[in-house]
Design an enzyme around this catalytic site. Structure first.
Site, short mmCIF file in Angstrom:
data_model
loop_
_atom_site.label_atom_id
_atom_site.label_comp_id
_atom_site.label_asym_id
_atom_site.label_seq_id
_atom_site.Cartn_x
_atom_site.Cartn_y
_atom_site.Cartn_z
N ASP A 192 0.76 -0.72 -0.13
CA ASP A 192 -0.31 0.00 -0.18
C ASP A 192 0.63 1.38 0.10
O ASP A 192 1.22 1.54 0.89
CB ASP A 192 -0.76 0.45 1.01
CG ASP A 192 -2.11 1.16 2.20
OD1 ASP A 192 -1.76 1.87 0.94
OD2 ASP A 192 -2.72 1.24 2.75
N HIS A 365 -3.98 4.11 6.60
CA HIS A 365 -3.25 3.92 5.71
C HIS A 365 -1.38 4.21 6.58
O HIS A 365 -1.44 5.30 7.33
CB HIS A 365 -3.14 4.17 4.66
CG HIS A 365 -4.29 3.95 3.45
ND1 HIS A 365 -4.43 2.95 2.81
CD2 HIS A 365 -5.47 5.41 3.92
CE1 HIS A 365 -5.68 3.14 2.46
NE2 HIS A 365 -5.87 4.10 2.87
#
Length: 552
Positions: A192, A365
């Site tokens: 990610d 995130h």
């Protein structure tokens, strides 16, 4: 010759959203995530953007399963559309499958789809692949990363994650398992990249609870909170704080209601008895005993907060003094929509508290230092940044270099680009059909680039319809031409221009007759060309011109 592992991203690279990654080895394919994206401002009428899966349709006999990292729309939203083209078993954790089940039921696909519930630690065999579920932290419950093994080696696919040392529910991300896999040897890491530009660490979800407590404490007005519908940990914190100050909680917004229903049934949220009330009951309660949780943190036009702000919600209307807490940051591209709602709330004399006023939102995130921890634990031979735009992918490549990955072992791919791996090599190798498929209402893919071009044309310059009636025998003019405009000019104020356009149409008809041009297509083309030239010279506009010939 030994088979190669092919990794083919069909979405999620050089864009945010519509994540879909294909893993192919020999006669076996597995799919990781099947997400949707949101349309750009110039995609008029388009509801949803999904990946082009024509490669998967062509090779559907090889597909052994769909594996989902978590239940966000950009990872599961395209499933109802993709599953119309081919069938495959879906493997995911309980919360993710709960949300998928609601989606498939709505599209009448639930009975024909095999759903398999998995937990962190489970290993699923799928042809020559085995997929291990690894617990991860994210802004939705039950997120996982995958360790995908095949004869070429092990690939770690992180999905969306952060390392939260104090999560609201469950444990910290399973870093121990990632470290063990790193020691065994990892061929490639797909990681990610969303927050790679941010240094340091992402704050824990628990930090938001303290901010809520400060905003609820001593407040004598109604409190309305908006956040992401899928963030059940955030919703749990809001409910806990509301209950501690004696407030009843009402939920509005379909996606919020669905998420809470699934999370409650599965035990991911625990609602104190008597706290949750029907939205219709809040009018009978004192202001300081009410908390409304709503969708609409991104300014979506049909969301509950939008309807509340613009007085189109049936049950809730903004009252002067209402404290509206926006517990989310605007996704890039949504800033104007969010600002429109905030301005409307201020106009109605509400108090608006956004993330600028403290820790009202934390990302789901990982920031740079967390990403470095993953790189240090996994120690991959090859690295492929995913889930980000070009700048995110390039920045993540630099971080990987800092962590010791040789530059020649870092692959920045693109949607549709095939990446081939052997035990000791990784290279870009050709492309497969890929791109964006537009969903408009019930239609999937029937709105293409030509239709969008026409819609942009109509939006920018409007349309003129020219109607003439011609004799079927002689081709002589019987009536007309009549001029109808939409989105071009207001006819009553431009009667002179309309008369001129009739003359232009008549002149081109006469010219066609003089040349012996009698087929309708040629006459239409001549009228369109002459009127287009005249209008541009006169108005500097290019409306869409549609000549209609009626034969009598």
């Amino acid at each position: 010759m030994a088979e190669k592992l092919k990794i083919i991203p069909l979405g999620g690279l050089n864009e945010i959203g519509k994540n879909l990654t294909v893993y192919e080895y020999g006669n076996d394919i597995i799919i990781v995530d099947v997400g949707m994206g949101f349309p750009d401002d110039d995609m008029y009428g388009v509801d949803v953007v999904i990946p082009d899966v024509s490669y998967l349709i062509k090779h559907q006999d090889k597909i052994r399963g769909i594996f989902l990292t978590h239940g966000h729309e950009d990872h599961i939203g395209a499933l109802p559309y993709v599953l119309r083209s081919f069938q495959a078993p879906i493997y995911a954790t309980r919360m993710t499958l709960g949300l998928v089940g609601l989606k498939l039921e709505e599209h009448k696909l639930l009975d024909s789809t095999k759903l398999v519930t998995c937990e962190a630690g489970d290993i699923v065999k799928a042809g020559k692949f085995s997929v291990e579920f690894i617990h991860a932290n994210h802004s939705i419950a039950d997120a996982v990363s995958f360790a995908i093994k095949c004869p070429v080696g092990t690939v770690i696919h992180t999905g969306d994650f952060k390392i939260d040392p104090t999560p609201i529910k469950g444990k910290i991300m399973d870093l121990t398992r990632l470290g063990e896999l790193g020691k065994e040897g990892v061929l490639a890491l797909l990681c990610d990249s969303t927050n790679v530009e941010r240094p340091g660490y992402t704050r824990s979800e628990r930090a938001v609870g303290n901010s809520f407590d400060a905003l609820f404490r001593g407040c004598k007005e109604r409190i309305i909170v908006t956040t992401f519908a899928s963030n059940v940990d955030r919703i749990q914190q809001i409910i806990n704080v509301a209950a501690s100050y004696g407030r009843k909680v009402a939920i509005t917004g379909r996606s919020m209601e669905n998420s809470l229903q699934v999370a409650t049934e599965l035990g991911y949220t625990e609602i104190p008895k008597g706290v949750l009330v029907d939205l219709n009951h809040i009018k009978s309660l004192p202001k300081d005993k009410v908390c409304i949780i709503t969708t609409g943190s991104q300014g979506e036009a049909m969301s509950a907060l939008f309807r509340i702000a613009f007085s189109t919600h049936r049950q809730v209307e903004i009252q002067p003094g209402d404290r509206v807490i926006i517990s989310a940051s605007a996704v890039p591209g949504n800033e104007n929509s969010v600002n429109n709602i905030i301005n409307e709330l201020y106009r109605k004399k509400a108090e608006v508290v956004s993330e600028n006023a403290g820790t009202l939102h934390v990302s789901g995130h990982a920031c740079q230092d967390e990403l470095k921890i993953i790189h240090a634990l996994v120690r991959p031979k090859f690295f492929m940044p995913v889930h980000g735009e070009q700048r995110h992918l390039r920045t993540h490549a630099r971080v990987a270099e800092e962590m010791g990955t040789p530059p020649q072992n870092i692959i920045i791919a693109d949607v549709g680009r095939v990446v081939e791996f052997t035990h000791n090599s990784a290279q870009l190798a050709g492309t497969v059909p890929s791109g964006r498929v537009f969903v408009d209402g019930y239609g999937v893919g029937d709105v293409g680039s030509v239709v969008l071009r026409d819609r942009r044309h109509l939006a920018q310059d409007g349309m003129i319809v020219v109607v003439v009636s011609l004799s079927g025998e002689t081709g002589d003019l019987v009536s007309g031409p009549d001029i109808i405009t939409r989105g071009f000019v207001y006819v009553k104020e431009s009667e002179g221009l309309m008369d001129e356009l009739r003359e232009v149409a008549l002149d081109s008809l006469e010219a066609c007759q003089a040349q012996g041009m009698l087929d309708w297509a040629s006459i239409k083309s001549a009228i369109k060309s002459e009127m287009s030239r005249y209008l541009y010279r006169k108005t500097k506009r290019n409306p869409m011109i549609l000549p209609v010939i009626m034969e009598v």
